[in-house]
Enzyme design. Structure first.
Site, PDB file in Angstrom:
ATOM      1  N   GLN A 201       0.870  -1.178   0.000  1.00  0.00           N
ATOM      2  CA  GLN A 201       0.000   0.000   0.000  1.00  0.00           C
ATOM      3  C   GLN A 201       0.909   1.231   0.000  1.00  0.00           C
ATOM      4  OE1 GLN A 201      -3.692  -0.722   0.252  1.00  0.00           O
ATOM      5  NE2 GLN A 201      -2.645  -2.602  -0.372  1.00  0.00           N
ATOM      6  N   ALA A 242     -11.802   2.932   3.877  1.00  0.00           N
ATOM      7  CA  ALA A 242     -10.817   2.008   3.298  1.00  0.00           C
ATOM      8  C   ALA A 242      -9.963   2.690   2.226  1.00  0.00           C
ATOM      9  CB  ALA A 242     -11.535   0.795   2.717  1.00  0.00           C
ATOM     10  N   HIS A 243      -9.020   1.909   1.673  1.00  0.00           N
ATOM     11  CA  HIS A 243      -8.047   2.459   0.726  1.00  0.00           C
ATOM     12  C   HIS A 243      -8.709   2.937  -0.566  1.00  0.00           C
ATOM     13  CE1 HIS A 243      -7.203  -1.941  -0.739  1.00  0.00           C
ATOM     14  NE2 HIS A 243      -8.447  -1.583  -0.936  1.00  0.00           N
ATOM     15  N   ASN A 244      -8.201   4.067  -1.061  1.00  0.00           N
ATOM     16  CA  ASN A 244      -8.610   4.675  -2.322  1.00  0.00           C
ATOM     17  C   ASN A 244     -10.064   5.164  -2.329  1.00  0.00           C
ATOM     18  OD1 ASN A 244      -6.307   2.558  -3.353  1.00  0.00           O
ATOM     19  ND2 ASN A 244      -6.338   4.438  -4.571  1.00  0.00           N
TER      20      ASN A 244
END
Length: 349
Positions: A201, A242-244
Site C-alpha cells: 500500500q 478504506a483504501h482509495n
C-alpha cells in the site's frame, strides 16, 4: 457572566416575543436543555418532539424558531436557527478554551529535517519524524505520531494519541480527535498458493481544509494514488474509511459507518449510524443513507435510501409494511386451508 433578555436577543440576532406583563430585565446566568433548565437559564427548541417538555420548562428564556406560536412559560426569542443560536450562547457561558503555548516540549522527539512553524505547539512525548512539516499555529497533542514527510497545514489540532503516517497530507484547520489513525495500510491481499499475500500500500491519505475527524477513526492509505477526504467533511467516532476511497465536500459520516475500498462518495452525502458501503461503487451528491443500511450498488444523486440492501426510502417502507402483515396473512391462509379441507370432506373429494 450574565445577560438580560434584550442583551441575549441582540447576541443571537433574535426578536423577543413579549409576554404581557413579563419582565425583560431578568438576568440569564446559564444555559441548559429544555428538561433540565432552571430559573435564570436559557434553553432552546429545535425538535417538535420536545414541545411537551418546553411547555412545562422552568427556564426563564427559550430560543425558538421564527413563526413560533405556542404558549410557553419561558420568554421566547425568535431566531433563524435555535440550535446554532444556542451554541453561540453556550460559548459565552463556557469556561475559556484551553490554549497551548507555541514551542516544542523538551520530551518531544523531532526528526532530522522536520519543519515546524514557530507558532506551532508540540506537546509532551509527541514524535515528529524526519521531513515532516507542521504549519502555523497547529497543535500536536501529547503522544501523537507524525510520520516521515507528512504535511500538516495551519491551525490544525491533533488531540493526544493521534497517528498520521508517512507522506499523508492534511490541509488547514483540520481537527482530529484521540485514537484516530490516518494512513494505516489498506486491507489488500491476493490469494496465491494457499496463502494470503500482502499487496503493498504505497499511496497516501489527503485530508482537505476544515475537515473534522472523531475519535478512533481509521482512514487507510491508498494502494496507489490517494484516499481523499474533501473540504468541510465531518467524520464521527468509530468510522472506517478504506483504501482509495474518495469522499466529497461537506459530507457527514456518522458513528460506526464503514466505506469499502475504491468507493466514491459525492458532495453533501450523509451516511447515518452503522451504514456499510461496498467497494467500487459511486454514491451521488446529496444522497442520504438511513441508519443501519447496507449499500450494495451505486446510488444516484439526491436519493434517500434505507435498508439492507439499501433501496429508495418509500419502496423500503412499503416492503417493511408488507412484512409486518405476514403473521395476519399466515392466519388467513390457515383459515382458508381449513375451509377447503371441510369443503373437500363434504364433497367426498
Amino acid at each position: 457572566m450574565s445577560f438580560t433578555i434584550e442583551e441575549l436577543a441582540r447576541l443571537v440576532d433574535g426578536r423577543v416575543i413579549q409576554k404581557e406583563g413579563a419582565p425583560t430585565d431578568i438576568c440569564i446566568t446559564g444555559a441548559a436543555s429544555v428538561s433540565e433548565a432552571q430559573a435564570g437559564e436559557v434553553t432552546f427548541f429545535a425538535n417538535p418532539k420536545y414541545l411537551p417538555a418546553l411547555k412545562v420548562t422552568k427556564a426563564s428564556c427559550a430560543l425558538v424558531p421564527e413563526g413560533f406560536q405556542e404558549s410557553i412559560p419561558a420568554i421566547a426569542i425568535e431566531v433563524a436557527n435555535p440550535s446554532l443560536a444556542f451554541s453561540k450562547v453556550v460559548e459565552r457561558f463556557a469556561p475559556p478554551p484551553v490554549r497551548f503555548a507555541p514551542g516544542i516540549h523538551p520530551t518531544a522527539v523531532i526528526g532530522e529535517g522536520a519543519t515546524i512553524a514557530p507558532t506551532a505547539s508540540i506537546q509532551p512525548y509527541a514524535v515528529i519524524e524526519a521531513g515532516a512539516v507542521i504549519g502555523e499555529r497547529t497543535v500536536i497533542g501529547a503522544h501523537c505520531y507524525v510520520g516521515h514527510e507528512a504535511k500538516i497545514g495551519a491551525d490544525c489540532h491533533l488531540y493526544p494519541n493521534v497517528t498520521v503516517r508517512e507522506r499523508c497530507i492534511l490541509g488547514d484547520r483540520v481537527i482530529i480527535h484521540s485514537g484516530t489513525v490516518v494512513g494505516s495500510d489498506g486491507f489488500g491481499y491476493e490469494f496465491s498458493q494457499g496463502r494470503h499475500v500482502k499487496i503493498p500500500q504505497i499511496g497516501i491519505v489527503q485530508i482537505d481544509n476544515d475537515v473534522e475527524i472523531g475519535a478512533n477513526v481509521t482512514i487507510d492509505r491508498a494502494r496507489f494514488g490517494r484516499t481523499w477526504i474533501g473540504e468541510g467533511t465531518k467524520i464521527d467516532n468509530l468510522v472506517q474509511v478504506a483504501h482509495n476511497v474518495v469522499i466529497g465536500k461537506h459530507s457527514l459520516l456518522v458513528s460506526q459507518s464503514g466505506v469499502s475500498g475504491s468507493t466514491r462518495l459525492g458532495n453533501y452525502v450523509t451516511l447515518a449510524g452503522q451504514v456499510g458501503v461496498v467497494g467500487h461503487i459511486e454514491v451521488g451528491d446529496q444522497v442520504i443513507v438511513a441508519a443501519q443500511s447496507g449499500v450494495s450498488k451505486s446510488v444516484p444523486a439526491r436519493s434517500v435510501v434505507f435498508g439492507s440492501p439499501a433501496l429508495p426510502m418509500n419502496e423500503q417502507k412499503e416492503r417493511l409494511a408488507y412484512i409486518a402483515r405476514l403473521p395476519k396473512l399466515w392466519e388467513k391462509v390457515k383459515q382458508i386451508e381449513k375451509l377447503l379441507e371441510t369443503i373437500s370432506q363434504r364433497l367426498g373429494l
